[in-house]
Design an enzyme around this catalytic site. Structure first.
Site, short mmCIF file in Angstrom:
data_model
loop_
_atom_site.label_atom_id
_atom_site.label_comp_id
_atom_site.label_asym_id
_atom_site.label_seq_id
_atom_site.Cartn_x
_atom_site.Cartn_y
_atom_site.Cartn_z
N ASP A 230 0.94 -1.22 -0.09
CA ASP A 230 0.00 0.02 0.15
C ASP A 230 0.89 1.29 -0.03
O ASP A 230 1.56 1.41 0.98
CB ASP A 230 -0.82 0.09 1.46
CG ASP A 230 -2.02 1.19 1.32
OD1 ASP A 230 -1.79 1.91 0.34
OD2 ASP A 230 -2.78 1.01 2.36
N ASP A 241 -4.03 7.00 -3.53
CA ASP A 241 -3.93 6.02 -2.71
C ASP A 241 -4.43 4.76 -3.09
O ASP A 241 -5.55 4.42 -3.55
CB ASP A 241 -4.56 6.39 -1.49
CG ASP A 241 -4.57 5.44 -0.36
OD1 ASP A 241 -3.76 4.15 -0.49
OD2 ASP A 241 -5.31 5.54 0.62
N HIS A 310 -12.08 5.77 2.83
CA HIS A 310 -12.19 7.09 3.15
C HIS A 310 -11.98 8.18 2.21
O HIS A 310 -11.57 7.84 0.86
CB HIS A 310 -10.91 7.35 4.03
CG HIS A 310 -9.61 6.86 3.52
ND1 HIS A 310 -8.85 7.73 2.71
CD2 HIS A 310 -9.01 5.76 3.35
CE1 HIS A 310 -7.88 6.98 2.46
NE2 HIS A 310 -7.97 5.97 2.70
N HIS A 318 -6.92 11.07 5.11
CA HIS A 318 -8.00 10.65 5.58
C HIS A 318 -9.16 11.64 6.19
O HIS A 318 -8.95 12.20 7.15
CB HIS A 318 -7.88 9.62 6.93
CG HIS A 318 -7.30 8.42 6.91
ND1 HIS A 318 -6.58 7.59 8.06
CD2 HIS A 318 -7.03 7.80 5.74
CE1 HIS A 318 -6.34 6.48 7.20
NE2 HIS A 318 -6.37 6.59 5.86
N GLU A 343 -11.40 1.04 -0.48
CA GLU A 343 -10.56 -0.08 -0.09
C GLU A 343 -11.12 -1.27 0.61
O GLU A 343 -11.93 -0.93 1.47
CB GLU A 343 -9.15 0.37 0.74
CG GLU A 343 -9.44 0.96 1.97
CD GLU A 343 -8.20 1.62 2.76
OE1 GLU A 343 -7.24 0.76 2.42
OE2 GLU A 343 -8.19 2.63 3.32
N GLU A 438 -7.28 -1.88 -3.30
CA GLU A 438 -7.83 -0.43 -3.22
C GLU A 438 -7.58 0.44 -4.34
O GLU A 438 -6.36 0.21 -5.08
CB GLU A 438 -7.02 0.29 -2.04
CG GLU A 438 -7.38 1.67 -1.85
CD GLU A 438 -6.35 2.40 -0.56
OE1 GLU A 438 -6.49 3.55 0.07
OE2 GLU A 438 -5.37 1.66 -0.29
#
Length: 457
Positions: A230, A241, A310, A318, A343, A438
């Site tokens: 990640d 992300d 998120h 976040h 994710e 994700e």
């Protein structure tokens, strides 16, 4: 007699005069011919029209030589220019090296970076696709779209290379250093304007998230490990992300497939005015339809109920909204223009994680105000964090890399007073296996763009 002699003498003188006249004419003709041999017609014309003055002379030989040399040099320069243009045409656009080393913005000098996967909205939002007002809104957002697409292309090229070099027996710290150095190079790292968005997560087996090796860690990647890779990239705080799971043993393939399908389901369900809880319910239904057999024992894959996707905002990984991966939960709706990390985590354990192991991830609290500090080292460390990371997440290896030493007590002090938030690893029960998938999506006014989509996942 005297009269005839005079006549004879006169005739002789006349003949002599005619001969000389003919000789003079011949000499003049010879001179003109010699001038024509060394002078072009244009030069003769110029010489003849020099202010209309009779008897004007042509340029001296030295001037003629200089003119000829200048003309030759001009022709040579033109040929060289044409040759260089031809070479540029033959070379074509710049190609990425192997391993990748050319910054992405140099591969796309026009600034038009590859677009992510486009998905149309459903039902009541179909009208957005062709609405001219919404299209104009997107044109105004082009600089932001270009930034995030550049970050996404860096992510795609880095993870493609990492897939080719990851193998059992590799030190985890070596894996992270290789990945992060490549990100820095391809994104043209530039302080807080471009670089790594957060530390590389490479959590193993029952560790679901937020683990990266600290300096001196000797953990080695094994054949039977399930690793969640990640990592994030950013341009001007616009974060991509994205994560995938690596398992060398094909026994774990159903576990990996469960999270891939669950994440793709969440992406499909997401959209403007969609309730977050509805996305979570769809994800759980797909995730828990999978089973995986490990060493002769069958496990149902469970959604990890206290881990979420998120929303993402500039320099804020976040942000305010959470996307659940189980049914129930928040009734809040997604809105136009928002970025989300969709994710999912699938586990063979309890499907519930807790904080455990040594902390490696930290992040300055986004909304923290001024907090008075008494310890000088804490003040100095906070200055370093502000200058190098701002409100982006960092790890202890990053502090080591920029030359910080003996900072653990100061870092603890910043955490204790609430300026910095520690982000410890999240773990399911020991002996279980967790996989992750994700993507970052953007809810554009006319469509949904999966920013981080690539050929691999």
């Amino acid at each position: 007699m005297a009269g005839s002699n005079i006549d004879a003498a006169a005739k002789e003188m006349e003949a002599l005069h005619v001969g000389k006249t003919q000789e003079t004419k011949q000499e003049n003709l010879n001179k003109v011919a010699s001038v024509e041999d060394v002078t072009s017609p244009k030069e003769l014309e110029a010489a003849g029209s020099n202010d209309g003055a009779p008897g004007a002379q042509s340029s001296p030989p030295e001037d003629r030589d200089d003119a000829e040399d200048g003309a030759a040099a001009s022709v040579a320069a033109k040929k060289k220019k044409k040759k260089s243009k031809a070479n540029r045409k033959k070379k074509g656009p710049l190609q990425q090296t192997d391993p990748p080393s050319i910054p992405i913005d140099e591969l796309f000098p026009s600034g038009d970076f590859p677009e992510g996967e486009i998905q149309e909205y459903k039902d009541d939002n179909l009208w957005r696709t062709t609405n001219e007002e919404k299209r104009e809104q997107e044109r105004l957002q082009k600089p932001i779209y270009s930034s995030v697409r550049l970050a996404a292309e860096v992510h795609r090229q880095v993870r493609k290379y990492m897939r080719s070099v990851m193998k059992p027996g590799m030190l985890m710290i070596e894996l992270c250093d290789t990945l992060e150095n490549m990100v820095r190079k391809l994104i043209n790292e530039n302080g807080l304007q471009a670089g790594i968005a957060f530390p590389t997560g490479c959590s193993l087996n029952w560790v679901a998230a937020h683990w990266t090796p600290n300096s001196g860690d000797k953990t080695v990647l094994q054949y039977d490990d399930v690793m969640k890779l990640d990592f994030g990239t950013h341009i001007d705080g616009h974060i991509v992300d994205s994560a995938f799971t690596v398992a060398f043993n094909p026994m774990f393939d159903p576990l990996l497939q469960a999270t891939r399908d669950a994440t793709n389901t969440g992406i499909k369900e997401a959209g403007i005015d969609v309730r977050l809880c509805d996305v979570g319910a769809a994800i759980q239904e797909v995730m828990e339809s999978y089973e995986v057999e490990i060493d002769g024992k069958v496990f149902q894959v469970k959604s990890v109920r206290n881990l979420n996707g998120h929303s993402i905002e500039p320099y804020h990984i976040h942000a305010g909204k959470s996307v659940p991966i189980v049914k129930g939960g928040d009734q809040t709706k997604m809105e136009e223009g928002e970025f989300y990390a969709i994710e999912t985590f699938g586990s063979t354990g309890k499907g519930f994680v807790r904080e455990d192991l040594e902390c490696s991830h930290y992040m300055k609290n986004f909304d923290v105000g001024h907090v008075p500090l008494r310890v000088a080292k804490s003040k100095q460390l906070l200055g370093t964090i502000n200058n190098n990371f701002g409100t982006l997440a960092f790890c202890r290896r990053y502090l080591d890399r920029i030359g910080e030493t003996k900072y653990l007590m100061a870092l603890k002090n910043l955490c204790d007073v609430g300026i910095v938030q520690p982000i410890p690893p999240m773990c399911d029960v020991k002996g279980s296996y967790v996989s992750q998938s994700e993507h970052t999506i953007l809810l554009r006014p006319t469509c949904k763009e999966v920013i981080s989509r690539g050929d691999d996942y």
